[in-house]
Design an enzyme around this catalytic site. Structure first.
Site, PDB file in Angstrom:
ATOM      1  N   CYS A 191       5.510  -5.313 -26.479  1.00  0.00           N
ATOM      2  CA  CYS A 191       5.086  -4.881 -25.147  1.00  0.00           C
ATOM      3  C   CYS A 191       5.990  -5.424 -24.050  1.00  0.00           C
ATOM      4  O   CYS A 191       5.743  -5.207 -22.873  1.00  0.00           O
ATOM      5  CB  CYS A 191       3.632  -5.276 -24.901  1.00  0.00           C
ATOM      6  SG  CYS A 191       3.358  -7.046 -25.032  1.00  0.00           S
ATOM      7  N   HIS A 208       0.821  -1.213   0.000  1.00  0.00           N
ATOM      8  CA  HIS A 208       0.000   0.000   0.000  1.00  0.00           C
ATOM      9  C   HIS A 208       0.854   1.261   0.000  1.00  0.00           C
ATOM     10  O   HIS A 208       0.594   2.196  -0.726  1.00  0.00           O
ATOM     11  CB  HIS A 208      -0.879   0.048   1.256  1.00  0.00           C
ATOM     12  CG  HIS A 208      -2.027  -0.897   1.231  1.00  0.00           C
ATOM     13  ND1 HIS A 208      -2.720  -1.175   0.081  1.00  0.00           N
ATOM     14  CD2 HIS A 208      -2.631  -1.600   2.206  1.00  0.00           C
ATOM     15  CE1 HIS A 208      -3.678  -2.030   0.358  1.00  0.00           C
ATOM     16  NE2 HIS A 208      -3.657  -2.314   1.649  1.00  0.00           N
ATOM     17  N   GLU A 222       5.687 -14.566 -27.945  1.00  0.00           N
ATOM     18  CA  GLU A 222       6.599 -14.697 -26.812  1.00  0.00           C
ATOM     19  C   GLU A 222       7.136 -16.118 -26.676  1.00  0.00           C
ATOM     20  O   GLU A 222       7.890 -16.411 -25.767  1.00  0.00           O
ATOM     21  CB  GLU A 222       5.931 -14.221 -25.514  1.00  0.00           C
ATOM     22  CG  GLU A 222       4.597 -14.836 -25.195  1.00  0.00           C
ATOM     23  CD  GLU A 222       3.960 -14.251 -23.927  1.00  0.00           C
ATOM     24  OE1 GLU A 222       4.652 -13.612 -23.129  1.00  0.00           O
ATOM     25  OE2 GLU A 222       2.749 -14.472 -23.743  1.00  0.00           O
ATOM     26  N   ASP A 255       9.271 -12.845 -21.976  1.00  0.00           N
ATOM     27  CA  ASP A 255       9.267 -14.307 -22.051  1.00  0.00           C
ATOM     28  C   ASP A 255      10.081 -14.811 -23.233  1.00  0.00           C
ATOM     29  O   ASP A 255      10.786 -15.808 -23.124  1.00  0.00           O
ATOM     30  CB  ASP A 255       7.825 -14.832 -22.152  1.00  0.00           C
ATOM     31  CG  ASP A 255       7.184 -14.934 -20.779  1.00  0.00           C
ATOM     32  OD1 ASP A 255       7.866 -15.401 -19.846  1.00  0.00           O
ATOM     33  OD2 ASP A 255       6.014 -14.544 -20.634  1.00  0.00           O
TER      34      ASP A 255
END
Ligand code: PEP
Ligand code: MG
Length: 569
Positions: free
Chosen positions: A499, A186, A428, A452
């Site tokens: 990405c 948090h 990937e 990956d």
């Protein structure tokens, strides 16, 4: 000291140490149990009112996600089981209300502490935060108030609860250091939202520091220097000045197109995990979302999200992006990402195992509900679907067949959806990259997932620190394969994006421009820097460079050759 860089920025200043608040309570027996129960009820009501007020303030001043934490706190107070157990302690063991509450909460905390799950440990922090508040209201004890900080300071604490963070006087707090916490805790999320530099997970920094000590911190790298010497200060102040100058220079590119100096246009998009990251995308002028990792919607909860819940999130994301492309990846669970409520088989090689599209095709029940939500949300914006981890054509065909089945069903029910949604896949897995000429005929776009792809091409686990030196985005084998994928995609007339983290690497951007990559998707904070880099490049020159680089034998040579192109690293 080295911790986890949780919120970027370099700061120097005096530290203010907050010691953990521990109520010292004695087990004084009571005979008047009814009076204790009434005291408890009054303290619960008072705490709920306080939390209601904080909720409204935070929602207005900070954001929905931060406010939701306090809603969760109210739910803890309203949890009948917790209160029932406290009342039993009062009635049967004649404990005072505060001692009964502390006893019950300590049992809960002990239980959560031993769970090997970051989410549960966060819940334990919430329970402590709320019960501390109720105990304060029962006893009138004051917690050392963060508002008492008189001059600007870096605060150091064992951990900072959401209540602490929210009540801080943001004008006075220039940095945050905590013993506990990870990048997703948090306090880290809050610090990033408030743009206060933070380093978390420092172990025992609160024991090493005294209020008033001078420190220097670097929220990017996670370094903290206690009583830094002149040379360190000089070095970091230089770095801070340079980072600030660069930031202003990049910010000047807001609202401009992403073009090379010879006019080649690309799209610079953002990777996000939750809709809370959208303000950062808009602030940094993202031209779309290139990867929405939907697995985060499935995490930090105790059951699968319903179709309606997902629909709402996807729809709002698409609407907030106002027609800009939003590539939403279907669930990519497994590997290093687990769901607490979905038992996974024990596997020798989880990254090569039951994960992502494999798992989704095996469990069409919940996969279908995600696809339905996506198709329906597509009616409200420019959503594109992307499948992860495709390794053979059958997987792609099966996923598309499911999608068509759902379209028919939605049609029959006359539900609103986008029948023409673009469907793409991640590249990937090496097999998909090698066969990209075949795949390109059956999808609308590719997005190369280098994170990956690197680990599978080089057989190097992306998370293993002992072989981390072998995991590199400069491996010539990777670059050759990327070039092949882009060419195969273009031959079939589809766009090709990236990405994986490599898309935001300043050293690789030029070469990817030279290869003709159409879309780059990266963390929002890197977008303007990437725009600056490419606005100083010539596509023609980079094309020539590609030919040379693809002939190199080693990652080292590639890296060295690419390090000169941008000037800013
Ligand atoms: C990738 O593998 O490059 C990717 C973007 O996906 P993730 O990092 O979520 O596995
Ligand atoms: Mg991946």
């Amino acid at each position: 000291m080295k911790g986890i860089g949780a919120s970027p920025g370099i700061e120097k200043g005096k530290v203010f140490v907050i010691k953990d608040w521990q109520p010292m309570l004695a087990n004084n027996k009571t005979e008047n149990t009814n009076a204790e129960i009434s005291r408890l009820e009054r303290a619960l009501n008072k705490s709920t009112t306080e939390l209601d007020n904080i909720f409204t303030k935070v929602k207005r001043e900070i954001g929905d996600k931060e406010a939701a934490i306090f809603e969760a706190h109210i739910m803890i107070i309203e949890d009948p089981e917790l209160i029932r157990q406290v009342k039993i302690k009062i009635n049967e063991e004649k404990m005072s209300a505060e001692y009964a509450l502390k006893t019950v909460r300590d049992i809960y905390l002990e239980m959560f502490k031993n769970m090997d799950n970051a989410y549960m440990r966060e819940r334990a922090a919430d329970i402590k935060d709320v019960t501390d508040r109720i105990i304060r209201n029962l006893t009138g004890m004051e917690k050392k108030d963060l508002l008492v900080i008189e001059e600007k300071a870096v605060i150091a604490a064992k951990d900072l609860s959401p209540s602490d963070t929210v009540q801080m006087d943001k004008e006075k707090i220039i940095g945050i250091l905590t013993d506990d916490g990870g990048a997703a805790s948090h306090v880290a999320i809050m610090a990033r939202t408030l743009e206060i530099p933070a380093v978390v997970g420092l172990g025992n920094i609160t024991e090493q520091l005294r209020t008033g000590d001078e420190i220097l911190m670097d929220g990017d790298e996670g370094h903290v220097f206690i009583k830094p010497d002149k040379d360190i200060i000089k070095e970091y102040m230089k770095k801070r000045k340079m980072l600030r100058t660069l930031k202003t220079m990049y910010a000047d590119l807001k609202g401009r197109e992403s073009r090379t100096k010879d006019g080649y246009k690309v799209e610079l998009s953002a990777n996000i995990g939750t809709p809370e990251e959208l303000p950062a995308v808009l602030r940094n002028d993202g031209e779309g979302i290139g990867l929405f990792r939907t697995e985060f919607l499935y995490m930090n909860r105790d059951r699968l999200p319903s179709e309606e819940e997902q629909f709402k999130v996807y729809k709002e994301t698409a609407q907030k992006m106002e027609g800009k492309p939003v590539v939403i990846r279907t669930l990519d669970i497994g590997g290093d990402k687990a769901l607490s409520y979905m038992p996974m088989p024990d596997e020798m090689n989880p990254f090569l195992g039951y994960r992502a599209i494999r798992l989704c095709l095996d469990r069409p029940d919940f996969f279908k509900s995600q696809l339905r939500a996506l198709l329906r949300a597509g009616a409200y914006g420019n959503i594109k679907i992307m499948f992860p981890m495709i390794s053979c054509i059958e997987e792609l065909r099966k996923a598309k067949a499911l999608l068509n089945e759902i379209k028919e069903d939605l049609n029959q029910r006359s539900q609103v959806f986008n029948p023409d949604m673009e469907v793409g896949m991640m590249i990937e897995v090496p097999a998909a990259a090698i066969l990209s000429d075949v795949f390109a005929k059956e999808v609308d776009f590719f997005s190369i997932g280098t994170n990956d792809l690197i680990q599978y091409i080089t057989a190097v686990d992306r998370g293993n620190k002992d072989i981390a030196h072998l995991y590199t985005q400069f491996h010539p084998a990777l670059l050759r394969l990327i070039k092949q994928v882009i060419d195969n995609g273009h031959r079939e007339g589809i766009w090709v994006g990236m990405c994986g983290e490599a898309a935001g690497d300043p050293r690789l951007i030029p070469i990817l421009i030279g290869m003709g990559l159409d879309e780059f998707s990266m963390s929002p904070g890197t977008i303007l820097k990437a725009r600056w880099i490419l606005s100083n490049l010539s596509k023609k020159e980079m094309e020539k460079k590609v030919e040379n680089v693809l002939r190199y034998a080693s990652a080292e040579e590639v890296c060295e050759a690419l390090s000169f192109d941008t000037g800013v690293i």
